[in-house]
Enzyme design. Sequence first.
Site, short mmCIF file in Angstrom:
data_model
loop_
_atom_site.label_atom_id
_atom_site.label_comp_id
_atom_site.label_asym_id
_atom_site.label_seq_id
_atom_site.Cartn_x
_atom_site.Cartn_y
_atom_site.Cartn_z
N CYS A 35 0.83 -1.21 0.00
CA CYS A 35 0.00 0.00 0.00
C CYS A 35 0.85 1.26 0.00
CB CYS A 35 -0.91 0.01 1.22
SG CYS A 35 -2.09 -1.35 1.25
N ALA A 36 2.05 1.16 0.55
CA ALA A 36 2.93 2.33 0.65
C ALA A 36 4.16 2.20 -0.22
CB ALA A 36 3.34 2.55 2.10
#
Length: 729
Positions: free
Chosen positions: A696-697
């Site tokens: 996600c990051a």
Amino acid sequence: PSWAPYEEVKALAEGSAENAVAPFPGAANAAVEFDTATLRPTYRLLWGTSGESNALAVARGLGLEEALADAAERRWRRGRAANGVAADADAGEEGAGARLSVATLWERTHTLQYMLTPKGEPIPPPLPGAAGASAAAATSADAEEALAVFGSTDRRAALGAALPALRGKVCGDAPLPGVAEQTDAILSALSVLRVLTASPARVMALGRADAEEASNRAASVALPAEAFVSAKLSGKLVRQLGDTLSLCSGSLPAWCVALARTCPFLFPFETRQQLFYCTTFGLARALHRMHGQTENGGGGQDLRVGRLQRQKVRVSRERILESAVKVFDMAPAHKMVLEVEFFDEVGTGTGPTLEFYTLLSRELASRALGAWRDADARSVDETGAKEPVTAPHGLFPAPMRVDAGDAGDAAAPKSPGGLKRLDLFRLLGRVVGKAMQDSRLLDVGLSPAFYRAAVGGAALSLPDVAAVDPELGRTLARLDAAAKRVAALRASGAPEAEWRGVTVDGAAVADLCLAFTLPGDDAFELRPGGADVAVDAANLGEYVDAVVDATVGGGVARQLEAFRGGLRDICQPAALGVFSASELERVLCGEGQAWTPELLSECVTFDHGYSVASPPIQALMEVLCAYGPEEQRAFLRFVTGAPRLPPGGLAALHPRLTVVCKQPSGAAGGAAGADGAPISAGTTLADKDLPSAMTCASYLKLPPYSCVEVLRERLGYAVNEGVGSFDLS
């Protein structure tokens, strides 16, 4: 002409050539020929190399257009140069016959010549299949005249993009508010010029010139796409898109969208991409995109927007396609941001969502669906149902019989969930639209011909078959050449024995043992009872046309329309007209990129103990720069959830790729190794650990390995074995 009454011209033309040219200025360089069939005089200029530009004088004396006079002047100068006569600087460039200069494209005069189909020649019927959208759009009173301009099917397919311009309606049937008549005329001329210079070889192949001559002429007029970009218009459009108040109030000038869709070549890709996202999916998404760009740019306006509504769904890894059908049948999923989670996994957010799109892309290209052309002749039982089709030139629909009705849309025997062909293409349209709406990346390699036909409504013809299936295209090209020779002989009144004696690669047509069935599929008849109809010299042209229609025309029309129908559930297909086929591939599927240490140092953040000079980071950059395309795809999928980068490469990745130091399991929380050196400098204590990622990051947790060999082995193991689920790390 105003300089001589018609009867005088007729009398002079019927006399001797010497008398015919005597009264005219520049007599040694002009002649008048009289066409007794049409009773119209024609003029033939004879180019000389004397001290005076007689050709130009004659052109003006005959009252011809200024463009013809300019052409005469250029022709005369080239003649002087060819005979060793010195020419001025302007003539030097013309005499060289060089490729058109990009820098002077907007500063030169270009003469466009149009050829009309002779009056009385029958108008060809509308093209079936992909051309149906274009043919249906030509419903005005001048539609028949527009069709007659193109004539044959090949001409209509090659010049179809110029149809609005040739009809004088480049911005649509209704006048565009705020666009002057002169502007519309300029855009029409530019559109035709763009069509001619974008694919000159295909256009010139329509003429009677041989292949070598057509190729040479094509090379002399070809222009790169960037040659048409207008810096002034682009700058003005960028300023308009930067006006937040204009976007919020819906007062963006009409010319912004209309001009970008009708003449996209006037603007660079990045500007058109920004316009697409600002005008296609609503105000909230446009503001969010601008907000994200402001944050990434580190400046600009202080734009604060609320959170977009999200629709969370949970799917099974084992039933991706069936789950996708249910997800995209949900009306809220068409408007909200879609977030996907997997059963029995803890991952949530962007990473699992991108993983879902990646897995779905593979399922959509499955051989078990029986929906795509496949270069692999093996059966599904031999390769496995989930194995993707072999399509080295991109995915393109397999033909469906036009007269088969609903029977042609039957699901393949091993299709997951009994999914029918048309339902599959409708789902694909929704997936494509949703991926673009949410700025997700797919991993489905569609053929450029598919994009042009499905999104742009372009008519496909014989040259497009070669783009989809090169081997079939080459074979059909040879058969088509033979069919044209037969047609020419029959038109000239040649004896039957002569035109039936036309050969293909030294063999008579009848000896090829062809029947009216689709090549590679004897069960697909091109006409009722086609399996029993032999192909000979008399019907060879019909056979070629039938195969082309089945391959890229009527045989794929229903699939393309189903795709457009699914796409309309998310956005209007016309909105994608700002992109070319290759640009759509970039926007939808991202792009690969060659990595270098300099690029990685600039586009990757190193934190939590690491810097660009740390030995493990130097080893990581060495390993990444040595990756091939498939290894790079696997690494990106492990770190981001998607196997490709967005348009713009690593620099455009959001969130930015970050690499941090992962504490070795044997270090017991110490910040230094046994020798007192920092852990981040590398230690053998980390050599048994595996890296992990927060997709996600775009966050890679890399243990400080002791050497590059250990890093390569450990990272490769994690990348290949760790993509099966999302767990806590």
